[in-house]
Design a protein around this motif. Structure first.
Motif, PDB file in Angstrom:
ATOM      1  N   GLY A  36       0.851  -1.191   0.000  1.00 33.23           N
ATOM      2  CA  GLY A  36       0.000   0.000   0.000  1.00 33.23           C
ATOM      3  C   GLY A  36       0.885   1.240   0.000  1.00 33.23           C
ATOM      4  O   GLY A  36       1.855   1.293  -0.747  1.00 33.23           O
ATOM      5  N   ASN A  37       0.586   2.203   0.868  1.00 35.51           N
ATOM      6  CA  ASN A  37       1.415   3.412   0.873  1.00 35.51           C
ATOM      7  C   ASN A  37       2.530   3.363   1.915  1.00 35.51           C
ATOM      8  O   ASN A  37       3.194   4.353   2.171  1.00 35.51           O
ATOM      9  CB  ASN A  37       0.543   4.656   1.068  1.00 35.51           C
ATOM     10  N   ALA A  38       2.735   2.173   2.530  1.00 36.40           N
ATOM     11  CA  ALA A  38       3.750   2.067   3.575  1.00 36.40           C
ATOM     12  C   ALA A  38       5.159   2.290   3.039  1.00 36.40           C
ATOM     13  O   ALA A  38       6.076   2.574   3.796  1.00 36.40           O
ATOM     14  CB  ALA A  38       3.661   0.707   4.266  1.00 36.40           C
ATOM     15  N   LEU A  39       5.345   2.134   1.724  1.00 34.43           N
ATOM     16  CA  LEU A  39       6.690   2.266   1.158  1.00 34.43           C
ATOM     17  C   LEU A  39       6.918   3.619   0.490  1.00 34.43           C
ATOM     18  O   LEU A  39       7.971   3.825  -0.111  1.00 34.43           O
ATOM     19  CB  LEU A  39       6.949   1.148   0.148  1.00 34.43           C
ATOM     20  N   ASP A  40       5.960   4.520   0.574  1.00 32.29           N
ATOM     21  CA  ASP A  40       6.169   5.827  -0.052  1.00 32.29           C
ATOM     22  C   ASP A  40       7.343   6.531   0.621  1.00 32.29           C
ATOM     23  O   ASP A  40       7.478   6.507   1.843  1.00 32.29           O
ATOM     24  CB  ASP A  40       4.903   6.682   0.057  1.00 32.29           C
ATOM     25  N   GLY A  41       8.201   7.117  -0.207  1.00 35.49           N
ATOM     26  CA  GLY A  41       9.377   7.787   0.336  1.00 35.49           C
ATOM     27  C   GLY A  41      10.522   6.830   0.619  1.00 35.49           C
ATOM     28  O   GLY A  41      11.464   7.188   1.304  1.00 35.49           O
ATOM     29  N   CYS A  42      10.434   5.607   0.088  1.00 35.81           N
ATOM     30  CA  CYS A  42      11.525   4.651   0.235  1.00 35.81           C
ATOM     31  C   CYS A  42      12.273   4.525  -1.092  1.00 35.81           C
ATOM     32  O   CYS A  42      11.736   4.862  -2.138  1.00 35.81           O
ATOM     33  CB  CYS A  42      10.992   3.293   0.669  1.00 35.81           C
ATOM     34  N   TYR A  43      13.501   4.029  -1.047  1.00 40.18           N
ATOM     35  CA  TYR A  43      14.355   3.996  -2.234  1.00 40.18           C
ATOM     36  C   TYR A  43      14.909   2.603  -2.466  1.00 40.18           C
ATOM     37  O   TYR A  43      15.141   1.862  -1.524  1.00 40.18           O
ATOM     38  CB  TYR A  43      15.533   4.954  -2.053  1.00 40.18           C
ATOM     39  N   LEU A  77      15.830   4.388  -7.465  1.00 41.91           N
ATOM     40  CA  LEU A  77      14.423   4.731  -7.686  1.00 41.91           C
ATOM     41  C   LEU A  77      13.773   5.091  -6.356  1.00 41.91           C
ATOM     42  O   LEU A  77      14.095   4.510  -5.318  1.00 41.91           O
ATOM     43  CB  LEU A  77      13.680   3.545  -8.297  1.00 41.91           C
ATOM     44  N   GLU A  78      12.871   6.051  -6.401  1.00 43.50           N
ATOM     45  CA  GLU A  78      12.095   6.365  -5.207  1.00 43.50           C
ATOM     46  C   GLU A  78      10.657   5.929  -5.440  1.00 43.50           C
ATOM     47  O   GLU A  78      10.131   6.080  -6.544  1.00 43.50           O
ATOM     48  CB  GLU A  78      12.113   7.874  -4.915  1.00 43.50           C
ATOM     49  N   ILE A  79      10.022   5.391  -4.412  1.00 38.79           N
ATOM     50  CA  ILE A  79       8.620   4.998  -4.558  1.00 38.79           C
ATOM     51  C   ILE A  79       7.753   6.192  -4.186  1.00 38.79           C
ATOM     52  O   ILE A  79       7.811   6.694  -3.060  1.00 38.79           O
ATOM     53  CB  ILE A  79       8.302   3.775  -3.680  1.00 38.79           C
ATOM     54  N   LYS A  80       7.010   6.676  -5.171  1.00 42.14           N
ATOM     55  CA  LYS A  80       6.122   7.823  -4.947  1.00 42.14           C
ATOM     56  C   LYS A  80       4.707   7.389  -5.298  1.00 42.14           C
ATOM     57  O   LYS A  80       4.469   6.975  -6.428  1.00 42.14           O
ATOM     58  CB  LYS A  80       6.522   8.987  -5.863  1.00 42.14           C
ATOM     59  N   ASN A  81       3.799   7.485  -4.387  1.00 42.42           N
ATOM     60  CA  ASN A  81       2.416   7.046  -4.589  1.00 42.42           C
ATOM     61  C   ASN A  81       2.344   5.648  -5.195  1.00 42.42           C
ATOM     62  O   ASN A  81       1.576   5.396  -6.116  1.00 42.42           O
ATOM     63  CB  ASN A  81       1.669   8.025  -5.501  1.00 42.42           C
ATOM     64  N   GLY A  82       3.181   4.783  -4.711  1.00 36.99           N
ATOM     65  CA  GLY A  82       3.163   3.406  -5.193  1.00 36.99           C
ATOM     66  C   GLY A  82       3.876   3.195  -6.514  1.00 36.99           C
ATOM     67  O   GLY A  82       3.900   2.082  -7.014  1.00 36.99           O
ATOM     68  N   GLN A  83       4.475   4.241  -7.086  1.00 36.90           N
ATOM     69  CA  GLN A  83       5.171   4.100  -8.371  1.00 36.90           C
ATOM     70  C   GLN A  83       6.662   4.353  -8.208  1.00 36.90           C
ATOM     71  O   GLN A  83       7.052   5.386  -7.668  1.00 36.90           O
ATOM     72  CB  GLN A  83       4.621   5.117  -9.383  1.00 36.90           C
ATOM     73  N   PRO A  84       7.529   3.429  -8.686  1.00 37.91           N
ATOM     74  CA  PRO A  84       8.958   3.707  -8.645  1.00 37.91           C
ATOM     75  C   PRO A  84       9.311   4.805  -9.643  1.00 37.91           C
ATOM     76  O   PRO A  84       8.913   4.725 -10.804  1.00 37.91           O
ATOM     77  CB  PRO A  84       9.612   2.387  -9.057  1.00 37.91           C
ATOM     78  N   THR A  85      10.019   5.837  -9.193  1.00 34.13           N
ATOM     79  CA  THR A  85      10.409   6.921 -10.094  1.00 34.13           C
ATOM     80  C   THR A  85      11.902   7.155 -10.012  1.00 34.13           C
ATOM     81  O   THR A  85      12.502   7.043  -8.943  1.00 34.13           O
ATOM     82  CB  THR A  85       9.675   8.227  -9.746  1.00 34.13           C
ATOM     83  N   TYR A  86      12.485   7.485 -11.144  1.00 27.28           N
ATOM     84  CA  TYR A  86      13.926   7.664 -11.276  1.00 27.28           C
ATOM     85  C   TYR A  86      14.413   8.817 -10.412  1.00 27.28           C
ATOM     86  O   TYR A  86      13.852   9.910 -10.438  1.00 27.28           O
ATOM     87  CB  TYR A  86      14.248   7.913 -12.744  1.00 27.28           C
ATOM     88  N   VAL A  87      15.478   8.610  -9.628  1.00 28.89           N
ATOM     89  CA  VAL A  87      16.049   9.687  -8.820  1.00 28.89           C
ATOM     90  C   VAL A  87      17.423  10.066  -9.340  1.00 28.89           C
ATOM     91  O   VAL A  87      17.676  11.211  -9.701  1.00 28.89           O
ATOM     92  CB  VAL A  87      16.171   9.283  -7.334  1.00 28.89           C
ATOM     93  N   THR A  88      18.323   9.098  -9.377  1.00 27.33           N
ATOM     94  CA  THR A  88      19.686   9.417  -9.797  1.00 27.33           C
ATOM     95  C   THR A  88      20.388   8.162 -10.289  1.00 27.33           C
ATOM     96  O   THR A  88      19.880   7.048 -10.155  1.00 27.33           O
ATOM     97  CB  THR A  88      20.478  10.041  -8.621  1.00 27.33           C
TER      98      THR A  88
END
Lengths: 310, 397
Positions: B280-287, B378-389
């Motif tokens: 769910g949203n427990a992983l938001d803000g994780c990398y 990758l950072e997990i934002k709203n359940g979606q992995p997004t590219y960070v660096t």
């Protein structure tokens, strides 16, 4: 202090599951004197059925808002289906072997266990991927009260009430009703019970039905508490079944109050050992206590004082 | 009387056997490629062993899709030296015993010229000695444990290795997140997880950070409150969990319920749509560290993403990209090899220089690992992995 209590609560949560599952092992052993190795798989079926029903009703996923009665509905379906499955295994696999040597029944039980585990992997049943079981209770994770710094959630209270309620109901059934009397009679001596007019087959069938329904309740608690349903079975269900079996033996196999005590004891031991000694040895505690009990008090903790076996 | 009783007791047994047999039928591994049935030159047969069912099934299936896409494109473009390529996919159910059987059968019964697999290092480590013994080259698309290619000169990979991956996360935690205290929670049943634990703790300490706790769990566990409680005692800034998606989601939920609010860090084992489905949203803000991000704007990556979307209707993950790269690297080596003999083919793979893949440019090093492959965070934002660096592997080892 906070931490101690936290660990205690975690132990109670796990203990509810072990206790409910252990009841099935112990009831069947009490009546038929054999270990139903397929019982752990009934737990798996129970947990997965909860998920399947919830999915069919579109109660899973991020956007789902399950209605208030969702949890009760899911639990009821799962318990009914597992009761039927338990009855079927007894009717098809164990009853024909009732007069055969005990070893044959044991092997049949292992066969039933493997059958359920592998059939469960079929795509139209449970498949082979882990699934996320959502909490079916609205605001399940909100704290009802904060006791000694530990959040006791709505879910904890519901689960606790459910487990304790079922255990008390079973206790009343076994010790206060005619069916319970018949069960105890069959457990004591099935031939003599048959002579006095107890319908042995029906009583044995009922034992399986009740035990399997309780296993389904254990599966329901597991699914709502830990969210993650694993597949195939050897990933987590077999170990769960084994530990519940150990709980039944530790409590005194054949003794229903013993199974509840054994389940709680085992779970607390596991949690406290894992928290304060070493978590790597978690499973070791469980099986070490089994060896200890078998050496020191083979009848189990509650084995000595009670003569009735159910 | 005696006879009736016997029949009675046999009926259910027979019934169960019959149902069991039917259940078995459904589990036959995926069929063979159509290319083989057409006339023309004999196809080159490659074996692939993956966990198409079982706990890490999404690993196996996405890899299979990547490989299948590469094969399809290759055959449409005329195959390898005029011969079509056929890949036999075999399911190991994510079990080590099964991997041994399946690989042995691919080599001795199906006579494959090369092997593609596995994702999980534990499985690759089971298969590698068998491939080495029979002299069949094996390319693991995505097993990151260093020991895999150390088995012998027939074993290769197309991904980075765990010491580098552990470094990338340690570097990111220390530099970008300014973390100084970290705890580690790893899966003691997976060679992959144990390797990452060592790499991360080693690098993080070297950078000047402190490790407050190292705790273990086992694949399939469901209650992590004891370990998380012990971790909480040390008040870490981040928790590194180099595990597989199957458990990480549950761990995240329980960590949040216990009031642990710091970012959780992970590795490429997190890569699965199931991860956030469970968490769910427990992983938001994780990398987490990974091989590839679909946002990558190299022409190879863009073409691959488009072709994959057209074929399967979803955006490819890192494992699909690695499967695609591993298959194409193998085909490339086949065209350069003197023969398809194990030794010649292995030599050709070892001589791969500047192969432009979707996950980066691959030059095989002397240790049969790609040299200097960079990693993405990758950072997990709203359940979606997004590219960070993007992080380069360390200069010193």
């Amino acid at each position: 202090m906070n931490d101690l209590f936290q660990t205690f609560v975690a132990g109670l949560r796990l203990g509810c599951i072990y206790g409910l599952v252990a009841l099935g092992y112990t009831m069947v052993y009490g009546v038929l004197r054999f270990i139903n190795f397929a019982h752990g798989d009934i737990v798996m079926v129970g947990a997965w059925l909860c998920f399947i029903v919830a999915r069919a009703m579109h109660w899973t996923g991020f956007t789902a808002h399950p209605p208030l009665y969702a949890a009760a509905f899911v639990l009821l379906i799962s318990m009914t289906a597992c009761a039927l499955l338990g009855w079927l295994t007894e009717r098809l696999a164990y009853r024909p072997l009732r007069r055969a040597p005990r070893l044959n029944v044991l092997i049949a039980a292992i066969g039933v266990s493997l059958f359920i585990e592998n059939a469960g992997q079929l795509r139209f049943l449970f498949g082979t991927e882990p699934q996320a079981m959502p909490s079916l209770l609205p605001r399940a994770q909100t704290a009802l009260i904060t006791l000694l710094g530990v959040r006791i959630t709505v879910l904890d209270v519901v689960i606790g009430l459910l487990a304790v309620g079922l255990m008390i109901a079973l206790d009343i059934l076994v010790f206060r009703t005619r069916l319970g009397l018949a069960m105890r009679a069959v457990a004591f001596d099935d031939a003599a019970a048959a002579l006095t007019g107890v319908p042995v087959n029906r009583v044995v069938g009922m034992t399986f039905i009740i035990g399997s329904a309780l296993a389904a309740a254990g599966g329901f608690i597991f699914a709502t508490e830990y969210h993650n349903l694993q597949q195939p079975a050897e990933m987590s269900w077999i170990l769960l079944g084994l530990k519940a079996f150990v709980a039944a033996v530790v409590g005194g196999i054949g003794n229903i109050r013993g199974a509840m005590v054994g389940g709680l004891l085992l779970a607390l031991l596991e949690q406290f050992g894992g928290r304060y000694v070493s978590n790597d040895l978690r499973d070791v505690y469980v099986f070490a206590i089994l060896i200890l009990v078998l050496l020191v008090k083979p009848g189990g903790i509650m084995g000595a004082q009670v003569t009735e076996k159910v | 009387m005696e006879e009736t009783r016997n029949r009675l007791s046999l009926t259910p047994v027979l019934l169960l056997t019959a149902i069991l047999a039917c259940a078995g039928c459904g589990k036959e591994p995926a069929g063979q490629n159509a290319a083989a049935k057409a006339g023309g030159p004999k196809p080159i047969v490659v074996g692939s062993f993956l966990s198409l069912t079982g706990p890490t099934a999404t690993f196996g299936r996405t890899t299979q899709q990547g490989i299948a896409l590469a094969v399809q494109e290759r055959n449409a473009a005329g195959g390898v030296s005029g011969r079509p390529v056929q890949v036999l996919f075999r399911d190991n159910q994510g079990k080590t015993q099964e991997t041994g059987t399946v690989v042995e059968r691919l080599i001795t019964a199906d006579h494959v010229v090369a092997l593609l697999g596995e994702v999980a290092s534990t499985q690759s480590l089971t298969a590698a000695p068998i491939a080495q013994q029979y002299g069949v080259p094996m390319i693991s698309p995505s097993s990151t444990n260093p020991a895999v290619t150390q088995v012998g000169n027939m074993i290769f990979r197309t991904c980075f290795i765990d010491p580098d991956q552990g470094y990338a996360v340690a570097r990111f935690a220390y530099d970008n997140l300014k973390a100084r205290k970290a705890a580690v929670l790893y899966d003691q049943r997976q060679a992959y997880s144990v390797g990452l634990r060592d790499a991360f703790t080693g690098w993080f300490k070297k950078m000047g950070g402190t490790i407050t706790a190292v705790e273990a769990y086992s694949s399939g566990d469901s209650d992590y409150s004891a370990q998380l409680g012990r971790i909480r005692d040390g008040h870490p800034d981040v928790i590194y969990i180099p595990g597989y998606y199957t458990e990480v989601g549950t761990i995240a939920i329980q960590a949040r319920n216990l009031g642990l609010k710091m970012p959780l860090l992970g590795s490429d084992g997190w890569e699965s749509p199931k991860l956030t489905e469970i968490a769910g949203n427990a992983l938001d803000g994780c990398y987490y560290s990974n091989h590839y991000a679909p946002e990558d704007d190299s022409p190879q990556s863009k073409a691959f993403v488009a072709a994959y979307r057209q074929a399967y209707g979803t955006t490819p993950g890192a494992l699909a990209a690695l499967g695609y790269d591993a298959a194409n690297l193998l085909f490339d080596a086949m065209t350069r090899a003197q023969s398809l003999d194990g030794k010649d083919l292995a030599q050709a793979i070892a001589q791969t220089r500047g192969f432009v893949g979707v996950t980066g440019t691959i030059t095989m090093g002397p240790d049969r690992n790609p040299k200097n492959k960079s990693m993405v965070i990758l950072e997990i934002k709203n359940g979606q992995p997004t590219y960070v660096t993007r992080i380069q592997p360390p200069d010193e080892k």
